[in-house]
Design an enzyme around this catalytic site. Sequence first.
Site, PDB file in Angstrom:
ATOM      1  N   GLU A  79      46.890  41.093  38.178  1.00  0.00           N
ATOM      2  CA  GLU A  79      46.509  40.039  39.320  1.00  0.00           C
ATOM      3  C   GLU A  79      47.669  40.448  40.344  1.00  0.00           C
ATOM      4  O   GLU A  79      48.861  40.678  40.204  1.00  0.00           O
ATOM      5  CB  GLU A  79      47.092  38.617  38.884  1.00  0.00           C
ATOM      6  CG  GLU A  79      46.967  37.571  39.955  1.00  0.00           C
ATOM      7  CD  GLU A  79      48.143  37.279  40.771  1.00  0.00           C
ATOM      8  OE1 GLU A  79      48.248  37.821  42.090  1.00  0.00           O
ATOM      9  OE2 GLU A  79      49.097  36.652  40.034  1.00  0.00           O
TER      10      GLU A  79
ATOM     11  N   CYS B 269      51.718  35.859  46.353  1.00  0.00           N
ATOM     12  CA  CYS B 269      50.399  36.700  46.222  1.00  0.00           C
ATOM     13  C   CYS B 269      49.359  36.089  47.021  1.00  0.00           C
ATOM     14  O   CYS B 269      48.381  36.947  47.362  1.00  0.00           O
ATOM     15  CB  CYS B 269      50.341  37.113  44.814  1.00  0.00           C
ATOM     16  SG  CYS B 269      50.099  35.776  43.933  1.00  0.00           S
TER      17      CYS B 269
END
Length: 831
Positions: A256, A295
């Site tokens: 990720e 993120c």
Amino acid sequence: MEKLKNYIYGEWIEGNGNGIPLYNAVNGEQVAVSDTEGLNFEQALDYGRTVGYKNLSSMTFYDRGEMLKKVALYLLERKKKYYELSYKTGATHVDSWVDIEGGFGTFFTYSGLAKRMLPNTPFWVDGDTQKISANGTFLGTHILTPSEGVSIQINAYNFPVWGMLEKLSTSLLAGVPSIVKPSPFGSYLTNAVFQDMIESGILPEGAVQLVCGDPGNILDYVQDGDSVLFTGSANTGRKLKSLPSIAGNAVRFNMEADSLNCSILGLDAKPGTPEFDLFIKEVRNEMTTKAGQKCTAIRRIIVPENLIGDVQNALSKALDQTKIGNPLSRETRMGSLVGKQQYDEVVRKINMLKAETELIYDGKHELVDADYENGAFISPKLFLNDKPFEKNISHDVEAFGPVSTLMPYKDAEEAAALAKRGKGSLVGSIVSHDNNFVAETSWKMASQHGRIFVLNRDSAKESTGHGSPLPTLMHGGPGRAGGGEEMGGLNGLHFFLQKTAIQGSPDILTAITKIYQQGAEKKYSDKHPFQKYFEEVEVGDSLETAGRTVTDADIVNFSNVSWDHFYAHTDATSLTGTIFDKTVAHGYFILSAAAGLFVSGKKGPVIANYGLENCSFFKPVYAGDTITVYLTAKEKINRGVKGRNIPSGVVKWLVEVVNQRDEIVCVATILTLVAKQSPFIDFKVQNIQKKLNALTENTEKVFGDMTPQLMVEHLEEVLRNGFGNLKSEDFEEIPAEKLEKLQDWLYTDQKIRPGAKYPLLKDGEILQNKYKNLNEAKAKLIETLKEFTVYFKENPFAEHYNPRFGNLNKEMMELFQRKHFTHHFEQFGLI
């Protein structure tokens, strides 16, 4: 300076090197040192694969879910100290809440999912059974079991708590042991939470290990069955994925990575509309929350070309109102970056963006109770890319801080095209009240996004925001975002589970899956299945009912009761060209008639009908046909209950309805809520009398100070008070919140603790015998029990005051008395 200890092979171990110094991001003071020098990583992985795997994988999914809840509650009670450490990472209170309590919330969510949807077995049957032979003697299905290895979880610095807990929520629930490797920066916060997890004693030995500092060569020792979960930069992730130990051993790898997420302002969302204001607020929040170190933050702001100036002005004003500084100050709305190293990296990326795009907003540079020299502070930066299809820097370079780029588009086609130029994103958002624009844009950009968040006036009030991953939805994305998937409800467990196809006869599949398969042997007994408690029901328990002949009157009456006058049931003249020979019985009548045949009218452990699944009608049933039902226990599902619900589980029953030719006409699965056996004594007079017969003056007590006679007299007094005239004004008032929890407790299986004080006994008062001897006391207790029973039969809606639990109705009073009798009978070993 204190060194953070690592927790491996069941011990807290300090590294023997110089380590990495960790600094307060706000004032530059050193907080701790992280050091992994000298650790035996090979031994740590082996410990997880052996001790950890054995302990975790042997637990059921249900029990692992309960474990997550207990850990989350334990950590929640200690959250204050985590906030104090979180401020040192530069996080504001709101930032810290998302990280700390967001992490706990993920544990709670997965605990709830487990208790509602996962089996009370160490394996999980996945999907339906497949009939792979003509006569149904050879079947196939799939089971999921914990992958036999250890999971190494490498987390980023931006969420020291949530980053650890969101990965552990799925790996622990799946039954796979984990080694947590946080980023050194902020790892002192991860370490504090982890210490409490171990201190709680809730997790089995070997379930989790912690490595704070440099990961060294830990990935050299991974092997088949292990897994690696990585959160961080795409470049680092790609390097790790290509390591020979990972690529060569088929080690599961989930990445990720940071991504250039976008937010699109709809063509309809002009200044003055709610959507325009929502867009400005959302972009500002995503630029400044965690100082942009997310993120999922918005890096590319995609706006209709005629609204560029309006958005620039509105966003600049909104950012001007965001005060930057010490997170401990109430005025502060944005804290610092996590450290000077990250500051230097963000500045380097800003300079790269400046080479091709214009910096149009540099932020206010005043700080609240802080300074730039010691802290890692940076003001928000807004760039403008006036030609986003020609200038690619905005789609290639991510400054991991409060930095974003504004860019224009002409139509929905261009908006989607710009969104996809990020080459794979965790999330993209669309702010619009035009359903057609949203639909057209979203499906065109979906292939390059893990999540699409749509915001407008209808959802704004309850929206969780562009940047918030949710446990029940997938977190991850294609391409640059890493190609991984985390969370996503129960789908998040699949990464840690081995899927195995199982083939065999119905009896074999029933034995393996613990779910009854059609065609397997049925188990008949004299006891009706509905008279069995949840623990007593066994998969395969069956009942064959008597037959019932359907009549024309049944069909007519059901039509009138249900108002279902569909022609096939009521008009014989309209059946030409249909599949029916004559008027046919309603499918739901067949199901209702089946229930009438298989239910037990006598009160028993079955509490209620809980639902219906997979009902199919195969052949018509006409007047004159006789139906018989086969009821079989198909599956048992443990169930957590809250509030004032009797502890129970769900039993799925296979219902097979056949006609007089033994042809199956209907198959369904019905769900019933079935009470569990109570650990408390049955309140029938004969049962209590039998227990009392075993009590003598010489019976030794297990705990407490009462004599046998005093105990019996005490039970009689409390029982009589249960339908007596105690008044609330004679006792100290119980706060409403506490009272509700106390009354809820009556419904649980938790017992009265030894040493609990009797509220009618005054300080210093000692109980005295009321009756001549124990036999007289026993007789009085039985007499009072009979009176109690008759009273509530005659007054089923009566309520009486209890000094510990407030006003109790008949049900709650009986629950209390059963607990009370059990407590004192156990005091003298009568149970």
